[in-house]
Design a protein around this motif. Structure first.
Motif, PDB file in Angstrom:
ATOM      1  N   ALA A  89       0.848  -1.208   0.000  1.00  0.00           N
ATOM      2  CA  ALA A  89       0.000   0.000   0.000  1.00  0.00           C
ATOM      3  C   ALA A  89       0.877   1.249   0.000  1.00  0.00           C
ATOM      4  O   ALA A  89       0.613   2.205  -0.749  1.00  0.00           O
ATOM      5  N   ASN A  90       1.946   1.239   0.799  1.00  0.00           N
ATOM      6  CA  ASN A  90       2.855   2.392   0.833  1.00  0.00           C
ATOM      7  C   ASN A  90       3.541   2.598  -0.514  1.00  0.00           C
ATOM      8  O   ASN A  90       3.985   3.706  -0.834  1.00  0.00           O
ATOM      9  N   ALA A  91       3.631   1.520  -1.313  1.00  0.00           N
ATOM     10  CA  ALA A  91       4.200   1.635  -2.669  1.00  0.00           C
ATOM     11  C   ALA A  91       3.108   1.928  -3.701  1.00  0.00           C
ATOM     12  O   ALA A  91       3.351   1.818  -4.908  1.00  0.00           O
ATOM     13  N   LYS A  92       1.887   2.256  -3.218  1.00  0.00           N
ATOM     14  CA  LYS A  92       0.751   2.665  -4.077  1.00  0.00           C
ATOM     15  C   LYS A  92       0.220   1.537  -4.953  1.00  0.00           C
ATOM     16  O   LYS A  92      -0.266   1.779  -6.061  1.00  0.00           O
ATOM     17  N   LYS A  93       0.326   0.313  -4.465  1.00  0.00           N
ATOM     18  CA  LYS A  93      -0.283  -0.806  -5.191  1.00  0.00           C
ATOM     19  C   LYS A  93      -1.677  -1.061  -4.608  1.00  0.00           C
ATOM     20  O   LYS A  93      -1.843  -1.062  -3.378  1.00  0.00           O
ATOM     21  N   MET A 103      -3.838 -11.618  11.560  1.00  0.00           N
ATOM     22  CA  MET A 103      -3.842 -12.442  12.775  1.00  0.00           C
ATOM     23  C   MET A 103      -4.681 -11.825  13.897  1.00  0.00           C
ATOM     24  O   MET A 103      -5.084 -12.524  14.829  1.00  0.00           O
ATOM     25  N   ASN A 104      -4.881 -10.498  13.867  1.00  0.00           N
ATOM     26  CA  ASN A 104      -5.682  -9.851  14.907  1.00  0.00           C
ATOM     27  C   ASN A 104      -6.213  -8.516  14.377  1.00  0.00           C
ATOM     28  O   ASN A 104      -5.793  -8.050  13.305  1.00  0.00           O
ATOM     29  N   THR A 105      -7.118  -7.891  15.135  1.00  0.00           N
ATOM     30  CA  THR A 105      -7.768  -6.673  14.640  1.00  0.00           C
ATOM     31  C   THR A 105      -6.792  -5.487  14.599  1.00  0.00           C
ATOM     32  O   THR A 105      -6.957  -4.593  13.772  1.00  0.00           O
ATOM     33  N   ARG A 106      -5.774  -5.509  15.460  1.00  0.00           N
ATOM     34  CA  ARG A 106      -4.795  -4.410  15.392  1.00  0.00           C
ATOM     35  C   ARG A 106      -4.106  -4.407  14.031  1.00  0.00           C
ATOM     36  O   ARG A 106      -3.970  -3.360  13.386  1.00  0.00           O
ATOM     37  N   GLU A 107      -3.689  -5.596  13.574  1.00  0.00           N
ATOM     38  CA  GLU A 107      -3.058  -5.684  12.251  1.00  0.00           C
ATOM     39  C   GLU A 107      -4.035  -5.237  11.152  1.00  0.00           C
ATOM     40  O   GLU A 107      -3.642  -4.533  10.214  1.00  0.00           O
ATOM     41  N   CYS A 108      -5.296  -5.650  11.293  1.00  0.00           N
ATOM     42  CA  CYS A 108      -6.298  -5.252  10.276  1.00  0.00           C
ATOM     43  C   CYS A 108      -6.409  -3.730  10.212  1.00  0.00           C
ATOM     44  O   CYS A 108      -6.471  -3.143   9.118  1.00  0.00           O
ATOM     45  N   ASP A 109      -6.463  -3.090  11.381  1.00  0.00           N
ATOM     46  CA  ASP A 109      -6.594  -1.632  11.413  1.00  0.00           C
ATOM     47  C   ASP A 109      -5.394  -0.967  10.731  1.00  0.00           C
ATOM     48  O   ASP A 109      -5.548   0.024  10.008  1.00  0.00           O
ATOM     49  N   GLU A 110      -4.195  -1.519  10.954  1.00  0.00           N
ATOM     50  CA  GLU A 110      -2.990  -0.947  10.316  1.00  0.00           C
ATOM     51  C   GLU A 110      -3.070  -1.099   8.794  1.00  0.00           C
ATOM     52  O   GLU A 110      -2.662  -0.199   8.043  1.00  0.00           O
ATOM     53  N   MET A 111      -3.598  -2.222   8.326  1.00  0.00           N
ATOM     54  CA  MET A 111      -3.724  -2.449   6.880  1.00  0.00           C
ATOM     55  C   MET A 111      -4.745  -1.484   6.271  1.00  0.00           C
ATOM     56  O   MET A 111      -4.514  -0.886   5.206  1.00  0.00           O
ATOM     57  N   ILE A 112      -5.876  -1.333   6.959  1.00  0.00           N
ATOM     58  CA  ILE A 112      -6.927  -0.423   6.455  1.00  0.00           C
ATOM     59  C   ILE A 112      -6.387   0.999   6.395  1.00  0.00           C
ATOM     60  O   ILE A 112      -6.568   1.727   5.401  1.00  0.00           O
ATOM     61  N   GLU A 113      -5.684   1.399   7.451  1.00  0.00           N
ATOM     62  CA  GLU A 113      -5.137   2.755   7.528  1.00  0.00           C
ATOM     63  C   GLU A 113      -4.116   2.999   6.407  1.00  0.00           C
ATOM     64  O   GLU A 113      -4.126   4.053   5.759  1.00  0.00           O
ATOM     65  N   ALA A 114      -3.238   2.015   6.163  1.00  0.00           N
ATOM     66  CA  ALA A 114      -2.211   2.177   5.112  1.00  0.00           C
ATOM     67  C   ALA A 114      -2.869   2.331   3.743  1.00  0.00           C
ATOM     68  O   ALA A 114      -2.429   3.158   2.917  1.00  0.00           O
ATOM     69  N   CYS A 115      -3.908   1.573   3.485  1.00  0.00           N
ATOM     70  CA  CYS A 115      -4.583   1.652   2.175  1.00  0.00           C
ATOM     71  C   CYS A 115      -5.304   2.992   2.035  1.00  0.00           C
ATOM     72  O   CYS A 115      -5.267   3.620   0.971  1.00  0.00           O
ATOM     73  N   LYS A 116      -5.932   3.425   3.128  1.00  0.00           N
ATOM     74  CA  LYS A 116      -6.650   4.703   3.095  1.00  0.00           C
ATOM     75  C   LYS A 116      -5.669   5.863   2.852  1.00  0.00           C
ATOM     76  O   LYS A 116      -5.884   6.719   1.986  1.00  0.00           O
ATOM     77  N   LYS A 117      -4.578   5.835   3.620  1.00  0.00           N
ATOM     78  CA  LYS A 117      -3.577   6.919   3.529  1.00  0.00           C
ATOM     79  C   LYS A 117      -3.006   7.025   2.118  1.00  0.00           C
ATOM     80  O   LYS A 117      -2.743   8.123   1.617  1.00  0.00           O
TER      81      LYS A 117
END
Ligand SMILES: NC(=O)c1ccc[n+]([C@@H]2O[C@H](COP(=O)([O-])OP(=O)(O)OC[C@H]3O[C@@H](n4cnc5c(N)ncnc54)[C@H](O)[C@@H]3O)[C@@H](O)[C@H]2O)c1
Length: 339
Positions: A89-93, A103-117
């Motif tokens: 996501a940080n590489a704009k893919k 593995m857990n909701t914390r990781e999911c939140d980080e993934m969602i945030e990276a894609c949104k950003k």
């Protein structure tokens, strides 16, 4: 964006990964396979040879600066999803990520945030939402054919022996994650609501060799509870049932019931004097949901091309993970979990 076909890179060329790669190779309008990555060199090379492409790597970081690659399909083991998705996501893919999302909701939140950003799409691999029977059942429910929704029962039982790493709940999150993520997503989709509370029981009935080292491992689970809108649910999951791949739903309304899913591998019944009548049972998710995998891949490409929200979002992936966490907590504490 330019109208050239989207360049897709597969990360993780195993069982599920190659289903997506074969789809993107020539069946998804507006997309083409551009590269593959697998940490095992022979696997990556064989995948590239089969697909007839010349870009293949053993480390996904090689594709991050490649402007020919617009999107990645992440089908590595689940414990790697978070890092791969955030880096891509940080590489704009744009990202298609298989279930369980992480593995857990914390990781999911980080993934969602990276894609949104980074302004990239994120779709999660709940392909049952694209299956013709599931879609028709949902249409009938929405039309009120069975009255008001009362209960949803969903079962998935897999035939194969669990891989050794699955015995360790810290690596697999158990079959609630590996097998029942699909049921969890489907019941949310049908209920149109979030789960309010649940209770789960589990046990190891078919894999005695795992009992000493992994006493928490379970190969059979029952989870039930209630949604915020009052709809009741039950989920039944099992690994290593051996008789076939068994995935079915019952949706009970105030005026009727919908049965979704099939067990028969074909419409053929074989009758002989010696063995009576038999019909082979469905043996694999790969055949049962082949059309659904293609439909979800087409939907992912369309969301990128048309700049629309993917039909299955990071939030859907995250909610399924949160229910897996709650289910495992209920099993361990032997108590009702309120979400
Ligand atoms: N939607 C579905 O119905 C469905 C079905 C099966 C699996 N899955 C999910 O897909 C994912 C993969 O499962 P699978 O059954 O295909 O597993 P698999 O073991 O068959 O394939 C995983 C592949 O990833 C590779 N890999 C490992 N580390 C890697 C890395 N750092 N970079 C690149 N590749 C790496 C492995 O070498 C392997 O080839 C899991 O998250 C699983 O839950 C989803």
């Amino acid at each position: 964006m330019s109208r050239r076909d989207l360049g897709i890179c597969l990360i993780g060329c195993g069982r599920a990964g190659m289903i997506h790669a074969r789809n993107f190779m020539n069946k998804v309008p507006g997309a083409r396979m551009a590269a593959v990555v697998d940490v095992v060199e022979d696997v990556a090379g064989a995948a590239a040879a089969e697909l007839g492409i010349d870009k293949w790597y053993t480390d996904y970081r090689h594709i991050l600066d490649d402007r020919d690659i617009d999107a990645v399909v992440v089908v590595s083991p689940t414990n790697l999803h978070r890092d791969i998705v955030v880096d891509c996501a940080n590489a704009k893919k744009h990202i298609f990520c298989e279930k369980p999302m992480a593995m857990n909701t914390r990781e999911c939140d980080e993934m969602i945030e990276a894609c949104k950003k980074n302004g990239v799409k994120l779709q999660i691999g709940f392909m049952r939402r694209f299956d013709a029977s599931f879609r028709e059942a949902r249409r009938l429910l929405e039309e009120g054919v069975i009255g008001d929704l009362v209960q949803i029962h969903s079962c998935t039982r897999g035939p194969s022996k669990p891989r050794p790493w699955m015995y360790d709940l810290k690596k697999s999150n158990g079959i609630l994650a590996e097998i029942n993520s699909h049921d969890i997503d489907s019941i949310r989709w049908f209920a149109g609501s979030e789960i309010r509370e649940l209770y789960a029981v589990a046990g190891n009935f078919r894999n005695p060799e795992a009992k000493a080292e992994y006493p928490d491992y379970y190969d059979s689970v029952l989870m039930n509870g209630v949604f915020e809108n009052g709809v009741q649910f039950s989920i039944d999951g099992a690994a290593y049932v051996q008789y076939g791949y068994d995935s079915r739903m019952e949706i009970v309304g105030t005026k009727g019931v919908l049965h979704v899913g099939r067990s028969d591998a074909s419409f053929i019944k074989c009758t002989t004097v010696e063995h009576g009548t038999s019909t082979p049972f469905i043996s694999s998710w790969m055949t049962l949901f082949a059309d659904a995998y293609l439909a979800e891949d087409i939907a992912f490409a369309e969301a990128i091309i048309n700049d629309t929200e993917p039909p299955v979002t990071g939030w859907d992936g995250r909610q399924a993970v949160s229910i897996v966490e709650a289910g495992n907590r209920s099993i361990l504490t032997k108590s009702i979990v309120r979400l």
